[in-house]
Design an enzyme around this catalytic site. Structure first.
Site, mmCIF file in Angstrom:
data_model
loop_
_atom_site.group_PDB
_atom_site.id
_atom_site.type_symbol
_atom_site.label_atom_id
_atom_site.label_comp_id
_atom_site.label_asym_id
_atom_site.label_seq_id
_atom_site.Cartn_x
_atom_site.Cartn_y
_atom_site.Cartn_z
ATOM 1 N N GLY A 218 46.981 38.684 29.873
ATOM 2 C CA GLY A 218 47.379 38.334 30.737
ATOM 3 C C GLY A 218 48.183 36.715 30.218
ATOM 4 C CG ASP B 162 49.038 43.228 34.857
ATOM 5 O OD1 ASP B 162 49.055 44.460 36.154
ATOM 6 O OD2 ASP B 162 49.881 42.634 35.103
ATOM 7 C CG ASP C 175 44.117 39.156 36.207
ATOM 8 O OD1 ASP C 175 45.507 38.827 36.147
ATOM 9 O OD2 ASP C 175 44.113 40.448 35.529
ATOM 10 C CB SER D 194 52.674 40.744 36.433
ATOM 11 O OG SER D 194 53.280 41.475 36.260
HETATM 12 C C1 BG6 Z 1 50.063 40.258 33.161
HETATM 13 C C2 BG6 Z 1 49.554 40.826 31.644
HETATM 14 O O1 BG6 Z 1 49.315 40.427 34.441
HETATM 15 O O2 BG6 Z 1 51.239 40.018 33.441
HETATM 16 C C3 BG6 Z 1 50.007 40.632 30.536
HETATM 17 O O3 BG6 Z 1 47.982 41.112 31.438
HETATM 18 C C4 BG6 Z 1 51.666 40.636 30.688
HETATM 19 O O4 BG6 Z 1 49.918 41.927 29.787
HETATM 20 C C5 BG6 Z 1 52.256 39.274 32.034
HETATM 21 O O5 BG6 Z 1 52.310 40.378 29.501
HETATM 22 C C6 BG6 Z 1 53.590 39.593 32.328
HETATM 23 O O6 BG6 Z 1 54.165 40.381 32.931
HETATM 24 P P1 BG6 Z 1 55.069 40.916 33.215
HETATM 25 O O7 BG6 Z 1 55.612 42.008 34.516
HETATM 26 O O8 BG6 Z 1 56.255 39.362 34.159
HETATM 27 O O9 BG6 Z 1 56.265 41.289 32.308
HETATM 28 MG MG MG Z 2 44.196 40.655 33.756
#
Ligand code: BG6
Ligand code: MG
Length: 218
Positions: A46, A11, A9, A116
């Site tokens: 996540g 973040d 993962d 993300s």
């Molecule tokens: C995840 C984070 O990796 O990505 C979440 O843990 C976040 O908190 C999600 O909401 C989506 O991220 P992004 O950058 O597409 O807004």
């Molecule tokens: Mg994470």
């Protein structure tokens, strides 16, 4: 069980972006007058952007129209991308690079599996843009974690059976996704308290790289 690939993962595992997400949501909710705190922020770990916003809007005092919801998500993302510009290779979490280097040395495939959509920007900021064999991120997905899509797609692109993949996760939603994909999971950070993980550690820095590979059967 033999391990042929490790899917990380992003973040909270490779880099600590939690505070950037928190500051961006805090600014948005402050401007909108929506209650938001660290406890709600933990529930977003996540979880994809639109699903995160749905959780935040549970505290809103009025109903938002779909086009307003989209505008809120875009605003939050603009704030977030501003904060992410502050990231540098020094923000890679302790223990990550030595483990990645060891896995590489042993011929184990390495991938990123993240919800993300900002994954390309973040990997570029921390100097790991071209480092992984495969990157699957929010731009590739139709369903957010805890759905297993992200990890199944990574395994498919790696050409490794899910049972031979190990996932490293810090979020409960990600742990569920990995287990639903039929993979073993190392829980770090908050996921270290999840009773369903295969192995747990406060951070990846607690492993010496050889011990990490031995544990996983690399
Ligand atoms: C995840 C984070 O990796 O990505 C979440 O843990 C976040 O908190 C999600 O909401 C989506 O991220 P992004 O950058 O597409 O807004
Ligand atoms: Mg994470």
């Amino acid at each position: 069980m033999k391990t042929e690939a490790v899917i990380f993962d992003l973040d909270g595992v490779i880099v600590a972006t939690d505070d950037c997400h928190y500051r961006a949501w805090k600014r948005l909710t402050g401007e909108e007058g929506i209650y938001f705190d660290a406890e709600i922020n933990r529930r977003l770990r996540g979880v994809g952007r639109m699903d995160s916003l749905a959780i935040i809007l549970e505290k809103a005092e009025r109903t938002y129209y779909p086009e307003e919801i989209k505008a809120l998500a875009d605003r939050k993302n603009a704030y977030y991308r501003q904060f992410v510009q502050e990231l540098t290779p020094d923000c890679i979490l302790p223990g990550v690079m030595v483990i990645l280097t060891e896995l590489r040395k042993k011929g184990i495939k390495i991938a990123v599996g993240s919800s993300s959509k900002n994954t390309p920007l973040i990997l570029e900021r921390i100097g790991l843009k071209d480092y992984f064999d495969v990157v699957v991120d929010g731009n590739d997905l139709t369903k957010s974690k805890p759905d297993p899509e992200v990890f199944l797609l990574a395994a498919e692109r790696l050409r490794v059976a899910p049972s031979h993949c190990v996932v490293v996760e810090d979020a409960d939603a990600g742990v569920e996704a990995a287990l639903a994909a039929g993979m073993r999971v190392i829980g770090v950070g908050t996921a270290a308290d999840n009773p369903r993980v295969t192995w747990r550690a406060a951070t990846l820095a607690v492993f010496c790289p050889e011990e990490f590979c031995h544990l996983l059967g690399c």
